[in-house]
Design an enzyme around this catalytic site. Structure first.
Site, mmCIF file in Angstrom:
data_model
loop_
_atom_site.group_PDB
_atom_site.id
_atom_site.type_symbol
_atom_site.label_atom_id
_atom_site.label_comp_id
_atom_site.label_asym_id
_atom_site.label_seq_id
_atom_site.Cartn_x
_atom_site.Cartn_y
_atom_site.Cartn_z
ATOM 1 N N CYS A 102 0.861 -1.180 0.000
ATOM 2 C CA CYS A 102 0.000 0.000 0.000
ATOM 3 C C CYS A 102 0.898 1.231 0.000
ATOM 4 C CB CYS A 102 -0.952 -0.016 1.190
ATOM 5 S SG CYS A 102 -0.114 -0.115 2.787
ATOM 6 N N HIS A 140 11.215 -19.164 25.612
ATOM 7 C CA HIS A 140 10.182 -19.477 24.625
ATOM 8 C C HIS A 140 9.813 -20.954 24.765
ATOM 9 C CE1 HIS A 140 8.031 -19.757 20.805
ATOM 10 N NE2 HIS A 140 8.071 -18.437 20.737
#
Length: 615
Positions: free
Chosen positions: A28, A537
């Site tokens: 965009c 994690h």
């Protein structure tokens, strides 16, 4: 000389997981919008660290890399040097789970993004023509005016044709058949029947005639049905004839179906959208404008502003003008003003350069550099800009300002708003800009908000020769280079090791604070008293479980001691879902230390030393 973006393009593709991980890529005004097969393969931190990348946003099923004004050049370079197919029609589907809202926004943005530039250009030209007639420079009966007005209005009059093409690309339909369907809706004989109010039937069934120029929803719905019919026919017709018979059958079915059912239903939906917003607006334009204006920057961050595009285009089609995007227009000036306030206040040369550039581009309607590079990063300027945008939205709503085209607000496009409430709209934009700049300068920013310089961090812990990180789990130690996830094994996310836990508990490995506790329970960021930033994690791709089987025990901002329980989880159920439970333990700010030395062990229990951090 044109800037060379080859290196940046290659690095971006590498850090989104390589060209084979890219389903499609569009852009965009400021962003590269990737659809990825597996977002876990993308390295967000590495992307954000690239010179030329402002930030990375995950929204509406897209992996958005914010570039700024040079996005078109970077996009073209990616197609040229990195082997990524632009505007890909690849039919391979991502396994990522998306909700209904994300899917809807993805559909809307995919259909409207390719045409926004020409719509904005046409809107600006309309504004210039309005200025010329207002000032007496042109008369609307002259040939010059009529030709230029045709150029500006053709986009909106033949909007169904343009939407047919972009929607066909999104829904995987034949774009030329879709355009033919749109052409039938705008065919002169049909528009004449509507204009003369003559009744018409199809095989004895009455047809509800509608004015289709400038409409949005009917052709999008028709193209979706067309795509499904094409897929059905192509699977069943012989290859030797389907190239001819599929379009024949589709045109014979979809055009009448659109006139009889899809068109009237879509037209009704469009009018409901437009009347719903108008009803809310008419209750109290100032209050409605204030609420929408204040919330608009937040909607932009999450990509939710795309959901309002059909309302705007329907407003233009039904009422000939739009007030919704007019109300949100001063936000661009608010963000530019807040960035200007930071520019004037800071003494940091790097931030001054970023804020100065963002303040300038914001005036020309490009606000991502201001939002992601300055205001949102330091929080208070963003809040101030939201307040400025809200007050300006209330002013705009009160004076009833609107626009006759689809236009992004900037100092160049202000003539497009000439008409009712124009002076009030100018006052609103000026207020948003000056309020945000002044309040940010006085109360919203100081250099104390800047991250500590490396030398300051060294000074605060210069007496610490080494620091220990203790095991957050019980299990088997694995070298980081040997884990299956490349984002971790490459060391790009940090240095350390991994543990394969044999019980479902993770504890704090340091004394310090919880900087980030993801509600899904799959990851935690901690900061030790010695300044080490630790990432834990739990497993790979476990974010896809959306918190299932995890029970988080801490919150962001909480102080913790070594051995405090962070999360409990069900190892067996997670493994049955097919996820690797290997848990990396990383020091993400490893450049603050001279050396990070993992211990030479194969098994570990909670509380044992697993890393030494040497200054």
């Amino acid at each position: 000389m044109a800037k060379n973006y080859d290196s940046l393009a290659k690095n971006i593709v590498e850090n989104v997981g390589g060209k084979d991980n890219v389903i499609s890529l569009v852009h965009c005004a400021t962003r590269l919008r990737f659809k990825l097969k597996d977002k876990q393969k993308a390295n967000k931190d590495a992307l954000q660290a690239l010179e030329g990348v402002i930030t990375v946003v995950e929204s509406a099923g897209q992996y958005q890399v914010v570039i700024g004004n040079s996005v078109a050049d970077v996009y073209d370079t990616i197609g040229r040097v990195a082997g990524v197919k632009l505007n890909s029609d690849n039919e391979e589907i991502s396994d990522n789970k998306t909700n209904i809202l994300s899917t809807a926004i993805d559909v809307i943005s995919s259909i409207f993004t390719p045409m926004l530039s020409v719509m904005c250009g046409a809107g600006i030209l309309k504004g210039i023509l309005m200025l010329c007639t207002t000032m007496g420079w042109l008369v609307d009966t002259s040939g010059t005016y009529k030709i230029l007005y045709a150029a500006s209005d053709s986009v909106f009059h033949y909007l169904p044709v343009i939407l047919a093409y972009t929607a066909a690309k999104k829904f995987k339909a034949n774009p030329f058949v879709a355009v033919a369907v749109a052409g039938a809706l705008l065919y002169p004989d049909i528009t004449t029947l509507y204009a003369t109010h003559k009744s018409v039937t199809f095989m004895g069934i009455p047809v509800i005639l509608i004015s289709y120029p400038s409409t949005v929803i009917p052709i999008i719905l028709s193209t979706y049905v067309l795509a499904k019919l094409e897929q059905f026919l192509n699977k069943r017709l012989p290859d030797v004839c389907k190239n001819f018979f599929t379009p024949t059958i589709c045109l014979s079915v979809i055009v009448p179906l659109t006139f009889l059912v899809i068109g009237p239903v879509g037209d009704k939906l469009g009018k409901l959208l437009a009347s719903g917003y108008t009803t809310l607006y008419n209750i109290n334009p100032a209050i409605g404008g204030g609420i929408v204006g204040a919330l608009w920057p937040i909607l932009i961050i999450f990509g939710l502003h795309w959901g309002f595009v059909p309302i705007v285009t329907n407003n233009l089609a039904i009422y000939g003008r739009d007030t919704l995007f007019t109300i949100t227009g001063p936000n661009n000036f608010a963000q530019a003003g807040a960035a200007l306030g930071v520019f004037l206040k800071t003494k940091d040369s790097k931030l001054k350069a970023i804020a100065g550039s963002a303040a300038t581009t914001g005036l020309f309607g490009i606000t991502e550099p201001a939002i992601y590079g300055v205001t949102l990063k330091y929080k208070k300027p963003f809040v101030i800009a939201c307040v400025g945008s809200g007050v300006a939205g209330a002013i705009t709503g009160y004076v009833g300002a609107g626009c006759r085209g689809f236009v992004g607000t900037s100092i160049l496009t202000l003539p497009a708003y000439i008409g009712k409430g124009f002076v009030g709209f100018l006052i609103a934009c000026a207020f948003a800009y000056l309020f945000s700049a002044i309040v940010t300068y006085l109360f919203g920013f100081s250099d104390k908000m800047l991250p500590n310089k490396v030398e300051n961090i060294v000074n605060t812990i210069e007496t610490v020769e080494d620091s220990e990180v203790f095991s957050p789990a019980q299990g088997k130690i694995v070298k980081l280079s040997e884990v299956s996830d490349k984002a971790f094994s490459s060391g790009g996310l940090g240095k350390g090791l991994a543990i394969v836990p044999n019980e479902g508990r993770i504890y704090s490995p340091v004394d310090g604070s919880v900087e980030a506790a993801f509600p899904t329970g799959h990851a935690f960021g901690l900061k030790s008293q010695a300044g080490a930033e630790i990432l834990i994690h739990v497993g790979f791709n476990t974010v896809e479980l959306e918190g299932k089987y995890f029970e988080v025990k801490v919150a962001s901002g909480q102080t913790v001691k070594k051995g405090d329980l962070l999360v409990e989880f069900d190892i067996d159920k997670i493994k049955k879902e097919g996820f690797d439970i290997t848990t990396p333990v990383l020091v993400t700010n490893y450049d603050m230390f001279n050396e990070i030395i993992p211990v030479n062990k194969t098994k570990v229990i909670v509380g044992e030393n697993i890393m030494n951090l040497i200054r």
